[in-house]
Design a protein around this motif. Structure first.
Motif, short mmCIF file in Angstrom:
data_model
loop_
_atom_site.label_atom_id
_atom_site.label_comp_id
_atom_site.label_asym_id
_atom_site.label_seq_id
_atom_site.Cartn_x
_atom_site.Cartn_y
_atom_site.Cartn_z
N THR A 3 0.82 -1.21 0.00
CA THR A 3 0.00 0.00 0.00
C THR A 3 0.86 1.26 0.00
O THR A 3 0.63 2.18 -0.79
CB THR A 3 -0.95 0.00 1.22
N LEU A 4 1.85 1.29 0.87
CA LEU A 4 2.72 2.46 0.95
C LEU A 4 3.49 2.66 -0.35
O LEU A 4 3.58 3.78 -0.87
CB LEU A 4 3.69 2.33 2.13
N GLY A 5 4.05 1.58 -0.89
CA GLY A 5 4.79 1.68 -2.14
C GLY A 5 3.93 2.15 -3.29
O GLY A 5 4.34 3.00 -4.10
N THR A 6 2.70 1.65 -3.35
CA THR A 6 1.78 2.06 -4.41
C THR A 6 1.40 3.52 -4.26
O THR A 6 1.37 4.27 -5.24
CB THR A 6 0.52 1.17 -4.39
N LEU A 7 1.10 3.95 -3.03
CA LEU A 7 0.75 5.35 -2.80
C LEU A 7 1.92 6.28 -3.13
O LEU A 7 1.71 7.35 -3.73
CB LEU A 7 0.31 5.56 -1.36
N LEU A 8 3.13 5.88 -2.78
CA LEU A 8 4.30 6.69 -3.11
C LEU A 8 4.48 6.79 -4.63
O LEU A 8 4.78 7.86 -5.16
CB LEU A 8 5.55 6.13 -2.44
N PHE A 9 4.30 5.67 -5.31
CA PHE A 9 4.42 5.65 -6.77
C PHE A 9 3.39 6.59 -7.41
O PHE A 9 3.74 7.42 -8.26
CB PHE A 9 4.24 4.22 -7.30
N PHE A 10 2.14 6.48 -7.00
CA PHE A 10 1.10 7.32 -7.59
C PHE A 10 1.25 8.79 -7.18
O PHE A 10 0.92 9.68 -7.96
CB PHE A 10 -0.30 6.81 -7.25
N THR A 11 1.75 9.03 -5.98
CA THR A 11 2.01 10.42 -5.58
C THR A 11 3.10 11.02 -6.46
O THR A 11 2.98 12.17 -6.91
CB THR A 11 2.42 10.48 -4.09
N TYR A 12 4.15 10.25 -6.72
CA TYR A 12 5.20 10.71 -7.62
C TYR A 12 4.63 10.97 -9.01
O TYR A 12 4.94 12.00 -9.64
CB TYR A 12 6.34 9.70 -7.69
N MET A 13 3.80 10.06 -9.51
CA MET A 13 3.18 10.25 -10.83
C MET A 13 2.35 11.53 -10.86
O MET A 13 2.38 12.27 -11.84
CB MET A 13 2.27 9.06 -11.18
N LEU A 14 1.60 11.77 -9.79
CA LEU A 14 0.76 12.95 -9.72
C LEU A 14 1.58 14.23 -9.75
O LEU A 14 1.33 15.14 -10.55
CB LEU A 14 -0.12 12.90 -8.47
N VAL A 15 2.60 14.28 -8.91
CA VAL A 15 3.45 15.48 -8.84
C VAL A 15 4.20 15.69 -10.16
O VAL A 15 4.23 16.80 -10.70
CB VAL A 15 4.42 15.38 -7.64
N ALA A 16 4.80 14.63 -10.67
CA ALA A 16 5.55 14.75 -11.93
C ALA A 16 4.62 15.09 -13.09
O ALA A 16 4.98 15.88 -13.97
CB ALA A 16 6.30 13.45 -12.22
#
Length: 164
Positions: free
Chosen positions: A100-113
């Motif tokens: 869950t944490l890894g997925t949220l971090l990945f999608f947060t990075y995608m959102l910001v980028a």
């Protein structure tokens, strides 16, 4: 508000989001089909349309990014589960939280980028080569995918936790 009422409202919200994302994904598949048929027909009759290759590429980008987000709805994304049997039990107990944490971090990075990319494309007034439409419309697929992915992750955590 009663807990059951809240749960049913959340389910309705997820259903609306699912229908919107599924409709967009379906439209991308139909769009690619129509444009590629147009491209093939144009070549067969000796009147190729150069815009079809560019449009196919951009629709495909949208389709791929929507698929990434939608894939997390029922935990259909790629996961490495084969190694879990070799790790200690303590690690297995925390694997859901790590996922869950890894997925949220990945999608947060995608959102910001993705938002940064959209801002750059809009500030530079970048347009596509042949069709001359704003490239931020293509870049928009990245943050949309991130938001859809996050929402689908939460949906799978709530309703399909056993799949994770």
């Amino acid at each position: 508000m009663v807990r059951g009422e809240f749960s049913s409202r959340v389910r309705v919200l997820f259903n609306i989001i699912n229908k919107i994302s599924d409709t967009l994904a379906t439209l991308t598949v139909i769009g690619i089909f129509i444009v590629v048929i147009w491209q093939i027909t144009g070549r067969l009759i000796g009147q190729p349309a150069p815009w079809t290759e560019e449009l196919t590429r951009y629709i495909f980008i949208w389709m791929i990014f929507l698929g990434i987000g939608i894939g997390f709805r029922k935990a259909e994304s790629a996961r490495v589960t084969v190694f879990l049997k070799y790790f200690p039990k303590l690690f297995k107990n925390f694997s859901l939280y790590i996922y869950t944490l890894g997925t949220l971090l990945f999608f947060t990075y995608m959102l910001v980028a993705g938002v940064g990319l959209i801002q750059q494309q809009a500030n530079m007034n970048e347009t596509s080569t042949v069709l001359s439409f704003p490239m931020w419309l293509i870049g928009l697929s990245i943050p949309v995918s991130a938001i859809v992915g996050m929402l689908n992750l939460f949906q799978s955590l709530i309703y399909d936790r056993d799949l994770l």
